[in-house]
Motif scaffolding. Structure first.
Motif, PDB file in Angstrom:
ATOM      1  N   VAL A  77     -13.580 -60.457-112.541  1.00  0.00           N
ATOM      2  CA  VAL A  77     -14.169 -59.511-113.057  1.00  0.00           C
ATOM      3  C   VAL A  77     -14.262 -59.679-115.164  1.00  0.00           C
ATOM      4  CG1 VAL A  77     -14.052 -57.299-111.229  1.00  0.00           C
ATOM      5  CG2 VAL A  77     -12.383 -58.274-113.272  1.00  0.00           C
ATOM      6  N   GLY A  78     -14.274 -58.974-115.408  1.00  0.00           N
ATOM      7  CA  GLY A  78     -14.344 -58.477-117.313  1.00  0.00           C
ATOM      8  C   GLY A  78     -15.342 -59.863-117.803  1.00  0.00           C
ATOM      9  N   CYS A  79     -14.804 -60.309-119.030  1.00  0.00           N
ATOM     10  CA  CYS A  79     -15.793 -60.420-120.119  1.00  0.00           C
ATOM     11  C   CYS A  79     -16.996 -62.395-119.694  1.00  0.00           C
ATOM     12  CB  CYS A  79     -15.215 -60.987-121.361  1.00  0.00           C
ATOM     13  SG  CYS A  79     -14.710 -59.115-121.987  1.00  0.00           S
ATOM     14  N   TYR A  80     -15.605 -63.148-119.744  1.00  0.00           N
ATOM     15  CA  TYR A  80     -16.149 -64.036-118.749  1.00  0.00           C
ATOM     16  C   TYR A  80     -17.318 -64.155-117.699  1.00  0.00           C
ATOM     17  CZ  TYR A  80     -15.794 -69.515-118.276  1.00  0.00           C
ATOM     18  OH  TYR A  80     -16.441 -71.110-118.233  1.00  0.00           O
ATOM     19  N   ALA A  81     -16.568 -62.841-116.790  1.00  0.00           N
ATOM     20  CA  ALA A  81     -17.811 -62.930-115.704  1.00  0.00           C
ATOM     21  C   ALA A  81     -18.817 -62.529-116.283  1.00  0.00           C
ATOM     22  CB  ALA A  81     -16.651 -62.263-114.730  1.00  0.00           C
ATOM     23  N   GLN A  82     -19.095 -61.752-117.397  1.00  0.00           N
ATOM     24  CA  GLN A  82     -20.338 -60.625-117.751  1.00  0.00           C
ATOM     25  C   GLN A  82     -21.047 -62.081-118.114  1.00  0.00           C
ATOM     26  OE1 GLN A  82     -21.879 -58.509-117.680  1.00  0.00           O
ATOM     27  NE2 GLN A  82     -23.525 -58.816-118.921  1.00  0.00           N
ATOM     28  N   LEU A  83     -20.005 -62.886-119.416  1.00  0.00           N
ATOM     29  CA  LEU A  83     -21.308 -64.103-120.274  1.00  0.00           C
ATOM     30  C   LEU A  83     -21.702 -64.869-119.934  1.00  0.00           C
ATOM     31  CD1 LEU A  83     -18.686 -64.484-123.753  1.00  0.00           C
ATOM     32  CD2 LEU A  83     -20.803 -62.868-123.295  1.00  0.00           C
ATOM     33  N   LYS A  84     -21.189 -65.606-118.685  1.00  0.00           N
ATOM     34  CA  LYS A  84     -21.168 -66.676-117.461  1.00  0.00           C
ATOM     35  C   LYS A  84     -21.069 -66.821-115.995  1.00  0.00           C
ATOM     36  CE  LYS A  84     -21.058 -69.734-121.356  1.00  0.00           C
ATOM     37  NZ  LYS A  84     -20.178 -71.018-122.267  1.00  0.00           N
ATOM     38  N   PRO A  85     -21.421 -65.666-115.487  1.00  0.00           N
ATOM     39  CA  PRO A  85     -21.191 -65.342-113.882  1.00  0.00           C
ATOM     40  C   PRO A  85     -21.560 -66.562-112.841  1.00  0.00           C
ATOM     41  CG  PRO A  85     -23.554 -64.230-114.808  1.00  0.00           C
ATOM     42  CD  PRO A  85     -22.732 -65.059-115.851  1.00  0.00           C
ATOM     43  N   GLN A  86     -22.387 -67.331-113.183  1.00  0.00           N
ATOM     44  CA  GLN A  86     -23.095 -68.446-112.268  1.00  0.00           C
ATOM     45  C   GLN A  86     -21.784 -69.153-112.219  1.00  0.00           C
ATOM     46  OE1 GLN A  86     -25.228 -67.295-110.086  1.00  0.00           O
ATOM     47  NE2 GLN A  86     -24.498 -69.111-109.057  1.00  0.00           N
ATOM     48  N   GLU A  87     -21.211 -69.496-113.960  1.00  0.00           N
ATOM     49  CA  GLU A  87     -20.508 -70.452-113.602  1.00  0.00           C
ATOM     50  C   GLU A  87     -18.820 -70.399-113.237  1.00  0.00           C
ATOM     51  OE1 GLU A  87     -18.078 -71.906-117.613  1.00  0.00           O
ATOM     52  OE2 GLU A  87     -20.534 -72.215-118.487  1.00  0.00           O
ATOM     53  N   LEU A  88     -18.803 -68.637-113.188  1.00  0.00           N
ATOM     54  CA  LEU A  88     -17.724 -69.077-112.669  1.00  0.00           C
ATOM     55  C   LEU A  88     -17.846 -68.501-110.627  1.00  0.00           C
ATOM     56  CD1 LEU A  88     -15.952 -65.893-114.354  1.00  0.00           C
ATOM     57  CD2 LEU A  88     -15.365 -68.165-114.881  1.00  0.00           C
ATOM     58  N   ALA A  89     -18.348 -68.012-110.846  1.00  0.00           N
ATOM     59  CA  ALA A  89     -19.859 -68.075-108.430  1.00  0.00           C
ATOM     60  C   ALA A  89     -19.488 -69.279-108.446  1.00  0.00           C
ATOM     61  CB  ALA A  89     -21.094 -67.546-109.081  1.00  0.00           C
ATOM     62  N   ASP A  90     -19.215 -70.936-109.609  1.00  0.00           N
ATOM     63  CA  ASP A  90     -19.804 -71.892-108.679  1.00  0.00           C
ATOM     64  C   ASP A  90     -18.791 -72.819-108.842  1.00  0.00           C
ATOM     65  OD1 ASP A  90     -22.236 -72.244-109.291  1.00  0.00           O
ATOM     66  OD2 ASP A  90     -22.405 -72.883-110.564  1.00  0.00           O
ATOM     67  N   VAL A  91     -17.028 -72.190-109.168  1.00  0.00           N
ATOM     68  CA  VAL A  91     -15.981 -72.362-108.788  1.00  0.00           C
ATOM     69  C   VAL A  91     -15.530 -72.503-107.284  1.00  0.00           C
ATOM     70  CG1 VAL A  91     -13.747 -71.870-109.632  1.00  0.00           C
ATOM     71  CG2 VAL A  91     -15.066 -71.861-111.409  1.00  0.00           C
ATOM     72  N   ASN A  92     -14.931 -73.189-106.882  1.00  0.00           N
ATOM     73  CA  ASN A  92     -14.465 -73.405-105.962  1.00  0.00           C
ATOM     74  C   ASN A  92     -13.391 -72.347-105.458  1.00  0.00           C
ATOM     75  OD1 ASN A  92     -14.676 -74.375-102.970  1.00  0.00           O
ATOM     76  ND2 ASN A  92     -12.547 -76.067-102.846  1.00  0.00           N
ATOM     77  N   GLY A  93     -14.356 -71.343-104.312  1.00  0.00           N
ATOM     78  CA  GLY A  93     -12.676 -70.716-103.718  1.00  0.00           C
ATOM     79  C   GLY A  93     -13.907 -69.297-104.536  1.00  0.00           C
ATOM     80  N   VAL A  94     -14.700 -69.869-105.381  1.00  0.00           N
ATOM     81  CA  VAL A  94     -14.733 -67.318-105.611  1.00  0.00           C
ATOM     82  C   VAL A  94     -15.778 -66.759-104.657  1.00  0.00           C
ATOM     83  CG1 VAL A  94     -15.581 -66.633-107.391  1.00  0.00           C
ATOM     84  CG2 VAL A  94     -14.126 -67.766-108.663  1.00  0.00           C
TER      85      VAL A  94
END
Length: 441
Positions: A77-94
């Motif tokens: 959650v949080g700021c990075y999740a708002q700015l680059k959600p797909q980038e975080l979703a692509d991290v293995n394990g998320v």
């Protein structure tokens, strides 16, 4: 079996206050909160987008969680999740990524805790982040971070916060006071006011730009809340820190003589490029005013090095400006390019190694400034609030004007206030003291 949840917070005090609020939602829904290094069913990571480093750290924190429990559900959650959600979703394990409006409703998204092949994203357009969720965190039992404002209407050319958190909006006065009373009822001695741009306090919800109350009104009302021994203003823009607020703090029952005022550059040329809303002359004026009415006040400064166009001459202008200013310490940020900001496409890029060198110079200046400030306080009598951690056989605490002190560990001192006389600075830069024989409380 009750499910277990663990949290990790990156970034600012505001993030800590919001993590605590989200954690209370989980507890209300029947989860047990555990430490991040313990086995949990869900790991929630509250992200930050201010520096490049925060982006990199996210991946290592996900790995940390997976090491403890490879089958756990991981949510970002949080700021990075708002700015680059797909980038975080692509991290293995998320498994789940929630943006600015969804993070406070996280438990609504947890019907099924089985691992996803792909991270699921729920994020809004940032224009939809136009409502306010009040938050506060209780950190080490001695102080709480109380959120009073969110979002920002400023358009500084280096900053992604408006993109990550939306427009400036505030909590109601009633709600802030109610939260403060709730914190006071838990025997917490200090409240730190936090927000993205707290001097802008008073803008209503849904982009209503009319100020119902001002920051000064808020400070006056909070000063009356019984049971709170100390109130601290976390960070306030120089152009929004008014004389009336400074005067009120000087006479206040609970507000402490400690200000943190972002400067970002000591060069007017760079301040213009940053689209800051003041010139350095105003900053000098604010520091002079504070020192005039509170000579013992502690003043902290945020400064960015390596902004595009910062030549050696302009950096030295900042260095000399800070060197000559009656301030107490610096928070030094090395400029890093953020997507979708004006500064990212500016000319005059400063090389990474020059940025690092300048950062080191200012950190050295900060050490010198803190030392000089501590020395100026020796022989004075101050009130210390002791914290709850045993650090290598010592208990630490802070005076009202933010001098860090230490004393051999004594659990009975935790979360108590005592009058002390500051006597000497130890080799580690922390101050020693003697108790003043008065009634402690």
């Amino acid at each position: 079996m009750r499910k277990k949840v663990a949290f990790y917070t990156l970034g600012c005090k505001l993030n800590f206050s919001e993590t605590s609020t989200i954690a209370r939602t989980f507890v209300d829904e029947g989860f047990d909160r555990v430490e991040f290094n313990e086995v949990a069913d869900i790991y929630v990571i509250n992200t930050c987008s201010v520096t490049e480093n925060a982006d990199k750290r996210f991946k290592s924190i996900v790995k940390q969680a997976q090491k403890v429990n490879p089958n756990a559900f991981v949510a970002a959650v949080g700021c990075y999740a708002q700015l680059k959600p797909q980038e975080l979703a692509d991290v293995n394990g998320v498994d789940l990524v929630l943006g600015a409006t969804e993070k406070f409703k996280i438990t609504d998204y947890l019907n099924d805790l089985s691992k996803n092949d792909m991270g699921e994203v729920h994020s809004c357009e940032i224009e939809e982040a136009d409502f306010y969720v009040g938050s506060y965190s209780i950190g080490d039992r001695t102080r709480a971070f109380l959120k009073v404002q969110d979002g920002c209407d400023y358009k500084c050319t280096y900053c992604t916060i408006p993109l990550a958190r939306g427009i400036s909006r505030s909590d109601t006065m009633e709600s802030v006071i109610e939260n403060a009373k709730e914190i006071a009822s838990q025997n917490i001695k200090e409240i730190v006011l936090t927000g993205v741009n707290i001097g802008d306090y008073g803008k209503g919800e849904f982009g209503n730009k009319k100020h119902e109350h001002t920051f000064l009104d808020l400070v006056k009302e909070l000063d009356k809340v019984e049971g709170i021994e100390r109130l601290r203003i976390s960070s306030i823009e120089p152009n929004l820190l008014k004389n009336e607020t400074i005067d009120l703090v000087a006479k206040s029952r609970a507000f402490v003589p400690h200000f943190h005022i972002p400067l970002q550059s000591g060069s007017n040329e760079i301040l213009k490029k940053m689209k800051r809303r003041y010139m350095k002359e105003l900053y000098v004026d604010r520091v002079s005013k504070i020192k005039d009415v509170m000579p013992h006040a502690c003043i902290g400064v945020d400064v960015i090095v390596g902004f595009p166009g910062e030549t050696d001459e302009l950096f030295l202008e900042t260095y000399n400006f800070l060197n000559g200013l009656d301030i107490s310490y610096l928070h030094v940020f090395t400029y890093s390019e953020r997507d979708n900001t004006e500064a990212a496409i500016m000319d005059g890029v400063v090389s990474k190694n020059v940025r690092a060198k300048r950062s080191k110079m200012l950190r050295g200046l900060s050490v010198k400034k803190r030392r000089a400030f501590y020395e100026s306080q020796l022989g004075s009598t101050r009130t210390v609030l002791f914290e709850g951690e045993n650090k290598e056989g010592y208990i630490h605490g802070f005076t009202e004007n933010y001098v860090k002190v230490k004393f051999p560990w004594n659990p009975e001192l935790v979360n108590t206030l005592h009058q002390v006389e500051l006597t000497k600075i130890d080799a580690d830069g922390i101050v020693r003291f003697e108790f003043v024989p008065v009634l402690s409380h």
